[in-house]
Write an enzyme that holds these catalytic residues in place. Structure first.
Site, PDB file in Angstrom:
ATOM      1  N   ASP A 172       5.123 -32.035 -12.016  1.00 40.02           N
ATOM      2  CA  ASP A 172       5.187 -32.910 -10.846  1.00 40.02           C
ATOM      3  C   ASP A 172       3.817 -33.303 -10.315  1.00 40.02           C
ATOM      4  O   ASP A 172       3.663 -33.557  -9.116  1.00 40.02           O
ATOM      5  CB  ASP A 172       6.024 -32.235  -9.749  1.00 40.02           C
ATOM      6  CG  ASP A 172       7.488 -32.115 -10.133  1.00 40.02           C
ATOM      7  OD1 ASP A 172       7.991 -33.008 -10.845  1.00 40.02           O
ATOM      8  OD2 ASP A 172       8.128 -31.136  -9.732  1.00 40.02           O
ATOM      9  N   LYS A 175       9.757 -31.439 -17.978  1.00 39.01           N
ATOM     10  CA  LYS A 175      10.614 -32.212 -17.068  1.00 39.01           C
ATOM     11  C   LYS A 175       9.717 -33.014 -16.129  1.00 39.01           C
ATOM     12  O   LYS A 175       8.815 -32.448 -15.503  1.00 39.01           O
ATOM     13  CB  LYS A 175      11.486 -31.245 -16.254  1.00 39.01           C
ATOM     14  CG  LYS A 175      12.391 -31.916 -15.235  1.00 39.01           C
ATOM     15  CD  LYS A 175      13.180 -30.895 -14.452  1.00 39.01           C
ATOM     16  CE  LYS A 175      12.480 -30.350 -13.237  1.00 39.01           C
ATOM     17  NZ  LYS A 175      12.162 -31.305 -12.176  1.00 39.01           N
ATOM     18  N   LYS A 194      17.500 -37.184 -10.755  1.00 41.75           N
ATOM     19  CA  LYS A 194      18.664 -36.799  -9.920  1.00 41.75           C
ATOM     20  C   LYS A 194      19.486 -38.028  -9.585  1.00 41.75           C
ATOM     21  O   LYS A 194      19.752 -38.349  -8.428  1.00 41.75           O
ATOM     22  CB  LYS A 194      18.221 -36.066  -8.667  1.00 41.75           C
ATOM     23  CG  LYS A 194      17.554 -34.735  -8.974  1.00 41.75           C
ATOM     24  CD  LYS A 194      17.339 -33.894  -7.746  1.00 41.75           C
ATOM     25  CE  LYS A 194      16.666 -32.590  -8.110  1.00 41.75           C
ATOM     26  NZ  LYS A 194      15.287 -32.755  -8.653  1.00 41.75           N
ATOM     27  N   VAL A 195      19.898 -38.710 -10.629  1.00 38.87           N
ATOM     28  CA  VAL A 195      20.604 -39.988 -10.498  1.00 38.87           C
ATOM     29  C   VAL A 195      21.866 -39.787  -9.660  1.00 38.87           C
ATOM     30  O   VAL A 195      22.654 -38.864  -9.928  1.00 38.87           O
ATOM     31  CB  VAL A 195      20.943 -40.536 -11.902  1.00 38.87           C
ATOM     32  CG1 VAL A 195      21.551 -41.909 -11.795  1.00 38.87           C
ATOM     33  CG2 VAL A 195      19.691 -40.564 -12.770  1.00 38.87           C
ATOM     34  N   ILE A 210      26.470 -45.405  -7.985  1.00 36.12           N
ATOM     35  CA  ILE A 210      27.782 -45.791  -8.516  1.00 36.12           C
ATOM     36  C   ILE A 210      27.709 -45.758 -10.043  1.00 36.12           C
ATOM     37  O   ILE A 210      26.608 -45.813 -10.626  1.00 36.12           O
ATOM     38  CB  ILE A 210      28.211 -47.188  -8.017  1.00 36.12           C
ATOM     39  CG1 ILE A 210      27.189 -48.245  -8.462  1.00 36.12           C
ATOM     40  CG2 ILE A 210      28.384 -47.187  -6.499  1.00 36.12           C
ATOM     41  CD1 ILE A 210      27.661 -49.681  -8.246  1.00 36.12           C
ATOM     42  N   THR A 262      25.451 -48.463 -11.881  1.00 35.52           N
ATOM     43  CA  THR A 262      24.007 -48.272 -11.681  1.00 35.52           C
ATOM     44  C   THR A 262      23.535 -47.022 -12.414  1.00 35.52           C
ATOM     45  O   THR A 262      22.457 -47.019 -13.027  1.00 35.52           O
ATOM     46  CB  THR A 262      23.687 -48.195 -10.177  1.00 35.52           C
ATOM     47  OG1 THR A 262      24.274 -49.323  -9.524  1.00 35.52           O
ATOM     48  CG2 THR A 262      22.196 -48.201  -9.926  1.00 35.52           C
ATOM     49  N   ALA A 313      11.701 -14.785 -11.839  1.00 31.35           N
ATOM     50  CA  ALA A 313      11.939 -15.203 -13.228  1.00 31.35           C
ATOM     51  C   ALA A 313      12.657 -14.130 -14.035  1.00 31.35           C
ATOM     52  O   ALA A 313      13.578 -14.422 -14.793  1.00 31.35           O
ATOM     53  CB  ALA A 313      10.613 -15.557 -13.897  1.00 31.35           C
TER      54      ALA A 313
HETATM   55  O1  3DU Z   1       9.282 -25.439  -7.129  1.00 34.70           O
HETATM   56  P1  3DU Z   1       8.579 -25.881  -8.389  1.00 34.70           P
HETATM   57  O2  3DU Z   1       7.234 -26.433  -8.164  1.00 34.70           O
HETATM   58  O3  3DU Z   1       8.649 -24.804  -9.446  1.00 34.70           O
HETATM   59  O4  3DU Z   1       9.418 -27.144  -8.999  1.00 34.70           O
HETATM   60  C1  3DU Z   1      10.780 -27.108  -9.201  1.00 34.70           C
HETATM   61  C2  3DU Z   1      11.210 -28.385  -9.878  1.00 34.70           C
HETATM   62  O5  3DU Z   1      12.612 -28.393 -10.059  1.00 34.70           O
HETATM   63  C3  3DU Z   1      10.878 -29.645  -9.120  1.00 34.70           C
HETATM   64  O6  3DU Z   1      10.637 -30.678 -10.078  1.00 34.70           O
HETATM   65  C4  3DU Z   1      12.123 -29.940  -8.336  1.00 34.70           C
HETATM   66  O7  3DU Z   1      12.275 -31.308  -8.051  1.00 34.70           O
HETATM   67  C5  3DU Z   1      13.188 -29.473  -9.314  1.00 34.70           C
HETATM   68  N1  3DU Z   1      14.424 -29.024  -8.699  1.00 34.70           N
HETATM   69  C6  3DU Z   1      14.444 -28.040  -7.771  1.00 34.70           C
HETATM   70  O8  3DU Z   1      13.404 -27.490  -7.418  1.00 34.70           O
HETATM   71  C7  3DU Z   1      15.678 -27.654  -7.212  1.00 34.70           C
HETATM   72  C8  3DU Z   1      16.820 -28.217  -7.619  1.00 34.70           C
HETATM   73  O9  3DU Z   1      17.955 -27.804  -7.110  1.00 34.70           O
HETATM   74  C9  3DU Z   1      16.777 -29.189  -8.590  1.00 34.70           C
HETATM   75  C10 3DU Z   1      15.558 -29.569  -9.124  1.00 34.70           C
END
Ligand code: 3DU
Length: 214
Positions: free
Chosen positions: A9, A31, A60-61, A64, A67, A177
């Site tokens: 991210d 991801k 996180k689409v 509808i 789309t 973890a």
């Molecule tokens: O907290 P972190 O930096 O380890 O990132 C977690 C990632 O997983 C981040 O991309 C966030 O958007 C995604 N995510 C969640 O954290 C929680 C969810 O329920 C779904 C996705």
């Protein structure tokens, strides 16, 4: 044996590429979502694929069905291997993403329950269970469930059976973890790796949980 998925991210292309390359030996997939795609453009997906790992599109689409299909088709055309959609828009919206994944030979994962504190406003109770059941019925490859709440993951596991559970919330959000590795198929780790002074070493540290039995 859970896989390790790097949630990349960061918002700058060069640092994304550098971190992906350095961490690639220790992770099974990368991801990315709005932070990096809005910061660097969708073409960053092509650059990241050079790290040789599957790419998961976490948009996180949640729209509808039509789309959702349009979005999912673009995601797979851009080279992603998997898409994450929300489950709360309902069966037909989930199905549109699953069908697009099937048509492109990719995977679709459905957010059943989120990991942050505010998730308790909506997801906990019967909603997460309901979404998990819908994900199975729609033929999704798996669900996203919170590493911050292992007791919820266990309940959702009883619904999804052998479908995959990918779990974010490890490290920066407080999830453990070692504990979650016993019950899921994918550990999603973001800040604890990409904000580390040495992201490759941090990824290697999490990679030892890939050996934990489910
Ligand atoms: O907290 P972190 O930096 O380890 O990132 C977690 C990632 O997983 C981040 O991309 C966030 O958007 C995604 N995510 C969640 O954290 C929680 C969810 O329920 C779904 C996705």
């Amino acid at each position: 044996m859970p896989e390790l998925i790097l949630a990349l991210d960061v918002t700058e292309r060069e640092s994304a590429i550098r971190i992906a390359r350095d961490c690639a030996p220790h992770v099974d997939a990368i991801k990315i979502g709005y932070p990096l795609v809005l910061g660097a453009g969708l073409s960053v997906a092509r650059d990241l694929k050079e790290a040789g790992l599957p790419l998961i599109a976490d948009f996180k689409v949640a729209d509808i069905p039509n789309t959702n299909k349009l979005i999912a088709d673009q995601v797979f055309a851009a080279g992603f291997s998997a898409i994450i959609c929300h489950g709360f828009p309902g069966r037909d919206s989930i199905q549109a993403c699953v069908d697009s994944a099937l048509a492109h030979g990719g995977d679709c994962y459905v957010v059943a329950e989120m990991s942050h504190p505010g998730a308790t406003d909506f997801f906990i109770g019967c909603t997460g269970e309901h979404i998990a059941k819908l994900a199975v019925e729609c033929g999704a490859d798996g669900i996203i469930a919170p590493a911050t709440r292992p007791f919820r993951v266990k309940i959702l596991r009883s619904i999804v059976g052998i479908k995959k559970i990918l779990s974010p919330g490890i490290g920066a959000q407080g999830g453990d973890a070692e504990a979650i590795a016993q019950i899921v198929d994918g550990l999603i780790v973001g800040r604890a790796i990409y904000e580390a002074a040495d992201p490759a070493a941090a990824a290697a540290g999490y990679a030892r949980f890939r050996g934990a039995g489910k």
